[in-house]
Design an enzyme around this catalytic site. Structure first.
Site, mmCIF file in Angstrom:
data_model
loop_
_atom_site.group_PDB
_atom_site.id
_atom_site.type_symbol
_atom_site.label_atom_id
_atom_site.label_comp_id
_atom_site.label_asym_id
_atom_site.label_seq_id
_atom_site.Cartn_x
_atom_site.Cartn_y
_atom_site.Cartn_z
ATOM 1 N N LYS A 107 45.391 -70.306 -8.660
ATOM 2 C CA LYS A 107 45.048 -68.950 -9.095
ATOM 3 C C LYS A 107 45.005 -68.074 -7.868
ATOM 4 O O LYS A 107 44.709 -68.554 -6.768
ATOM 5 C CB LYS A 107 43.676 -68.940 -9.780
ATOM 6 C CG LYS A 107 43.508 -67.821 -10.769
ATOM 7 C CD LYS A 107 44.216 -68.143 -12.069
ATOM 8 C CE LYS A 107 44.046 -67.045 -13.099
ATOM 9 N NZ LYS A 107 44.534 -67.519 -14.415
HETATM 10 P P1 NAD Z 1 44.723 -57.638 -19.280
HETATM 11 O O1 NAD Z 1 44.409 -57.027 -17.972
HETATM 12 O O2 NAD Z 1 46.050 -57.412 -19.904
HETATM 13 O O3 NAD Z 1 43.606 -57.197 -20.359
HETATM 14 C C1 NAD Z 1 42.234 -57.365 -20.131
HETATM 15 C C2 NAD Z 1 41.445 -56.658 -21.226
HETATM 16 O O4 NAD Z 1 40.051 -56.945 -21.047
HETATM 17 C C3 NAD Z 1 41.603 -55.123 -21.193
HETATM 18 O O5 NAD Z 1 41.609 -54.629 -22.519
HETATM 19 C C4 NAD Z 1 40.320 -54.694 -20.485
HETATM 20 O O6 NAD Z 1 39.932 -53.362 -20.788
HETATM 21 C C5 NAD Z 1 39.345 -55.706 -21.046
HETATM 22 N N1 NAD Z 1 38.128 -55.819 -20.250
HETATM 23 C C6 NAD Z 1 38.003 -55.820 -18.899
HETATM 24 N N2 NAD Z 1 36.706 -55.853 -18.552
HETATM 25 C C7 NAD Z 1 36.018 -55.897 -19.713
HETATM 26 C C8 NAD Z 1 34.638 -55.951 -20.023
HETATM 27 N N3 NAD Z 1 33.712 -55.945 -19.069
HETATM 28 N N4 NAD Z 1 34.302 -55.984 -21.333
HETATM 29 C C9 NAD Z 1 35.231 -55.968 -22.305
HETATM 30 N N5 NAD Z 1 36.534 -55.924 -22.073
HETATM 31 C C10 NAD Z 1 36.911 -55.885 -20.790
HETATM 32 O O7 NAD Z 1 44.441 -59.221 -19.082
HETATM 33 P P2 NAD Z 1 44.987 -60.428 -19.954
HETATM 34 O O8 NAD Z 1 46.215 -60.940 -19.314
HETATM 35 O O9 NAD Z 1 44.983 -60.040 -21.400
HETATM 36 O O10 NAD Z 1 43.856 -61.538 -19.680
HETATM 37 C C11 NAD Z 1 42.669 -61.597 -20.456
HETATM 38 C C12 NAD Z 1 42.022 -62.970 -20.298
HETATM 39 O O11 NAD Z 1 42.958 -63.978 -20.712
HETATM 40 C C13 NAD Z 1 41.626 -63.354 -18.874
HETATM 41 O O12 NAD Z 1 40.480 -64.186 -18.929
HETATM 42 C C14 NAD Z 1 42.796 -64.183 -18.389
HETATM 43 O O13 NAD Z 1 42.452 -65.060 -17.347
HETATM 44 C C15 NAD Z 1 43.124 -64.930 -19.673
HETATM 45 N N6 NAD Z 1 44.500 -65.469 -19.737
HETATM 46 C C16 NAD Z 1 45.588 -64.652 -19.629
HETATM 47 C C17 NAD Z 1 46.856 -65.202 -19.743
HETATM 48 C C18 NAD Z 1 48.102 -64.348 -19.712
HETATM 49 O O14 NAD Z 1 49.189 -64.891 -20.007
HETATM 50 N N7 NAD Z 1 48.027 -63.058 -19.423
HETATM 51 C C19 NAD Z 1 47.011 -66.576 -19.936
HETATM 52 C C20 NAD Z 1 45.888 -67.383 -20.044
HETATM 53 C C21 NAD Z 1 44.628 -66.808 -19.952
#
Ligand code: NAD
Length: 418
Positions: A107
């Site tokens: 990461k």
């Molecule tokens: P992103 O940046 O596209 O979206 C994140 C979302 O979370 C946004 O809507 C943001 O406003 C919201 N957010 C941020 N802080 C917040 C808070 N304090 N309270 C409520 N909402 C909040 O990110 P993503 O890629 O969708 O990732 C989201 C989660 O999924 C993370 O934990 C990431 O590690 C996990 N994840 C992502 C992927 C991927 O393929 N993108 C894969 C596996 C896991």
């Protein structure tokens, strides 16, 4: 190791120790499995648009190198720290092993608020980070992907920076790129689509009619928004969504296509017409069938775990539930947990497909990608449910046991050099 001191790393270690006790892993093997193999911290000076210079801090943690290159996302967020990144790298290791992928976990992150940087500043920061990481990454060494705060454009800049340095185009250095640059069809949707598939399998398992179910989703970025659409295709009514700026609730169901348009224009779900305002705290305690944390770590804690009112807790985010909350949920058998290492694995599975396609310069259709994705998730889900039921252990312990045991066995078979 004090350098990783952080509540999220402590949490990942607590989960590991619980599983290591369950698997009776000898003490001498534990530190070798737990602590990262390599960690890099880099200073990233960039020119701001106003002519000033600002130095940011970037991290990359490669957890283990036993099964192949390391693989994991890159996060841009104000709270990114070495300990947080190390925890996320460790979870990636168990996730890849659970799904049978030939990777160790990694990461990375930059401590920054991407919302406060212009596009050109973001590009300079991304390119500087990639440049600093060049000695430590490569298609057979460490491959990055999008995570919180990063997207396809960020991956395109990384790929370009690395390729310029090498003197030829190297698409396999990152996954989650635009399809036109060697990205895979279905990668952008993979994590949320996988969450939808696994929630559907969980409803079969507990005998819930998915077409009559309701869902509440925390986070409406890549993962949260695609999960919402995917669940809606199974007939689920999405009644509440929140993000970093606020939230919305409508008991009759939110119109997702209108909500997407609202978010595209306003950069938040807050203020969506025809819905009531809702806080993150309220969302987590809302009565619903499916609760999907899809934002940050440590959202379900000892304080609110007794108050969540769902049948399925689908952990789309990494590390949304603390060990203290796990202990409370274990006393509530009405809640079926799809643990993070399983629930959001769709992203890394299709990242693996993208890497394979790039290495072969031979690209697959979307139907093939989705079919292969669901086969891998189905196997991981079935193995986890079977182990959980056979040994009467929580779903998280079952999923982590499968992943950790595979890494332990690989390390034992390879031996310790010299
Ligand atoms: P992103 O940046 O596209 O979206 C994140 C979302 O979370 C946004 O809507 C943001 O406003 C919201 N957010 C941020 N802080 C917040 C808070 N304090 N309270 C409520 N909402 C909040 O990110 P993503 O890629 O969708 O990732 C989201 C989660 O999924 C993370 O934990 C990431 O590690 C996990 N994840 C992502 C992927 C991927 O393929 N993108 C894969 C596996 C896991």
């Amino acid at each position: 190791m004090d350098i990783y001191d952080h509540p999220t790393f402590l949490m990942a270690c607590q989960q590991f120790d619980q599983v290591a006790d369950h698997l009776e892993i000898p003490q001498e093997d534990r530190d070798r499995l737990k602590y990262p193999k390599r960690s890099m911290v880099v200073a990233l000076p960039i020119h701001k648009d106003d002519g000033s210079t600002q130095v940011f801090t970037g991290y990359r943690v490669q957890h283990h190198l036993t099964l192949g290159p390391t693989k994991g996302g890159l996060r841009f967020h104000p709270q990114v720290s070495l300990g947080e990144v190390a925890a996320l790298a460790m979870w990636m290791s168990w996730k890849c092993a659970l799904c049978g992928l030939p990777y160790g976990g990694a990461k990375g992150g930059i401590t920054c608020d991407p919302g406060k940087l212009s596009l050109t500043e973001l590009e300079r920061l991304t390119r500087r980070y990639t440049q600093e990481m060049i000695p430590f990454i490569g298609p057979q060494v460490d491959v990055m992907a999008p995570d919180l705060g990063t997207n396809q454009q960020v991956m395109a800049w990384m790929m370009d920076t690395y390729s310029v340095h090498m003197g030829h185009t190297v698409p396999s250095i990152v996954t989650g790129k635009p399809v036109g640059l060697g990205g895979s069809l279905g990668r952008r949707e993979a994590t949320g689509r996988g969450v939808g598939y696994l929630v559907n399998r969980a409803t079969d398992t507990i005998g819930l009619d998915i077409s009559k179910a309701t869902a509440a989703i925390q986070g409406f970025g890549n993962v949260g928004s695609i999960t919402a659409l995917s669940l809606a295709r199974y007939g689920v009514k999405i009644i509440a969504v929140t993000d970093a700026f606020g939230g919305v609730y409508n008991a009759e169901g939110l119109n997702l296509w209108e909500l997407e348009k609202h978010v595209a224009a306003r950069k938040t779900v807050a203020g969506f017409p025809g819905a009531d305002a809702l806080t993150n705290e309220q969302l987590l305690e809302l009565p619903c069938d499916i609760l999907v944390p899809a934002a940050l770590e440590r959202q379900i804690t000892a304080e609110n775990a007794g108050k969540i009112k769902c049948r399925i807790l689908a952990e789309a985010a990494n590390g949304p539930t603390t060990p203290e909350a796990d202990a409370i949920i274990a006393q509530r058998p009405e809640i079926f947990v799809i643990p993070d290492v399983l629930c959001n694995a769709g992203g890394v599975v299709v990242s693996y497909f993208e890497w394979v396609q790039d290495l072969q310069s031979f690209f697959w259709g979307e139907t093939e990608v989705v079919d292969k994705l669901f086969r891998i998730l189905e196997a991981a889900f079935t193995q986890t449910v079977t182990l959980s039921r056979k040994q009467k252990i929580p779903m998280r312990v079952a999923a982590l046991s499968l992943g950790i045991k595979r890494v332990q066995e690989a390390k034992r078979t390879r031996g310790l050099f010299p």
